[in-house]
Design a protein around this motif. Sequence first.
Motif, PDB file in Angstrom:
ATOM      1  N   GLN A  61       0.850  -1.193   0.100  1.00  0.00           N
ATOM      2  CA  GLN A  61       0.081  -0.086   0.029  1.00  0.00           C
ATOM      3  C   GLN A  61       0.908   1.162  -0.021  1.00  0.00           C
ATOM      4  N   VAL A  62       2.027   1.197   0.942  1.00  0.00           N
ATOM      5  CA  VAL A  62       2.771   2.488   0.947  1.00  0.00           C
ATOM      6  C   VAL A  62       3.460   2.541  -0.234  1.00  0.00           C
ATOM      7  N   ALA A  63       3.814   1.536  -0.994  1.00  0.00           N
ATOM      8  CA  ALA A  63       4.494   1.538  -2.361  1.00  0.00           C
ATOM      9  C   ALA A  63       3.478   1.953  -3.204  1.00  0.00           C
ATOM     10  N   THR A  64       2.339   1.805  -3.338  1.00  0.00           N
ATOM     11  CA  THR A  64       1.235   2.270  -4.273  1.00  0.00           C
ATOM     12  C   THR A  64       1.129   3.663  -4.161  1.00  0.00           C
ATOM     13  N   VAL A  65       1.188   4.273  -2.959  1.00  0.00           N
ATOM     14  CA  VAL A  65       0.847   5.560  -2.621  1.00  0.00           C
ATOM     15  C   VAL A  65       2.023   6.204  -3.013  1.00  0.00           C
ATOM     16  N   VAL A  66       3.228   5.883  -2.993  1.00  0.00           N
ATOM     17  CA  VAL A  66       4.348   6.592  -3.262  1.00  0.00           C
ATOM     18  C   VAL A  66       4.452   6.667  -4.814  1.00  0.00           C
ATOM     19  N   VAL A  67       4.149   5.263  -5.527  1.00  0.00           N
ATOM     20  CA  VAL A  67       4.040   5.399  -7.077  1.00  0.00           C
ATOM     21  C   VAL A  67       3.079   6.631  -7.595  1.00  0.00           C
ATOM     22  N   ILE A  68       1.945   6.792  -6.970  1.00  0.00           N
ATOM     23  CA  ILE A  68       0.957   7.478  -7.472  1.00  0.00           C
ATOM     24  C   ILE A  68       1.238   8.910  -7.127  1.00  0.00           C
ATOM     25  N   PHE A  69       1.998   9.029  -5.904  1.00  0.00           N
ATOM     26  CA  PHE A  69       2.546  10.438  -5.615  1.00  0.00           C
ATOM     27  C   PHE A  69       3.613  10.988  -6.822  1.00  0.00           C
ATOM     28  N   VAL A  70       4.545  10.008  -7.068  1.00  0.00           N
ATOM     29  CA  VAL A  70       5.495  10.318  -8.201  1.00  0.00           C
ATOM     30  C   VAL A  70       4.955  10.530  -9.450  1.00  0.00           C
ATOM     31  N   MET A  71       3.984   9.685  -9.934  1.00  0.00           N
ATOM     32  CA  MET A  71       3.202   9.925 -10.979  1.00  0.00           C
ATOM     33  C   MET A  71       2.681  11.298 -11.155  1.00  0.00           C
ATOM     34  N   LEU A  72       1.864  11.799 -10.044  1.00  0.00           N
ATOM     35  CA  LEU A  72       1.284  12.907 -10.010  1.00  0.00           C
ATOM     36  C   LEU A  72       2.030  13.984 -10.057  1.00  0.00           C
ATOM     37  N   LEU A  73       3.265  13.819  -9.395  1.00  0.00           N
ATOM     38  CA  LEU A  73       4.270  15.127  -9.303  1.00  0.00           C
ATOM     39  C   LEU A  73       4.738  15.240 -10.590  1.00  0.00           C
TER      40      LEU A  73
END
Length: 173
Positions: A61-73
């Motif tokens: 879940q944390v990895a998914t959130v980080v990946v989504i954050f990086v994509m949005l960034l």
Amino acid sequence: MARMYYQYETSPRKYEPEYTPKKKPNKKIEETKTSKKDIEKKRLEKARKQKIEEKKNKTKQVATVVVIFVMLLSISYRQISIMEMFNQKKELENNLAVIEKENGQVEKSIKEVESTLDWNKIKQTATEQLGMQSKEAIPLDLEKMDHVETQTTYIKEEKTNLFEKIVGFIINR
């Protein structure tokens, strides 16, 4: 358990006993004790596996959130850079419009000056006051030939083998 048919009076079959008779301890009890220990070990192992699975799920879940954050960034950075380029384009277009307006004004002023000029008067003033003379154009007749000389020299290579060189050397002596 009560029978399905009716029992008269106070027969012992009429009621179920409210207690369970105690059984004598045998080998089965020892087996149950060891099995209880095994069950406890299995339960502890199962709990450990569940904790490990929960940790894995949390890390996913944390990895998914980080990946989504990086994509949005990255998307927002791209949008910002596009907007900056668009603003630069608008600024350059505004500068171009200002320069074209100035060029139009300069061309207009040049046309006004040219329209006020009288070439005949300028020619007359130049000949009278400055002593300039106008010269008639004399046509020149040039030949249509090309006056470029090319010089080519040919070098003849002698192709002789070793035997011919030896014979030539002996004969010339």
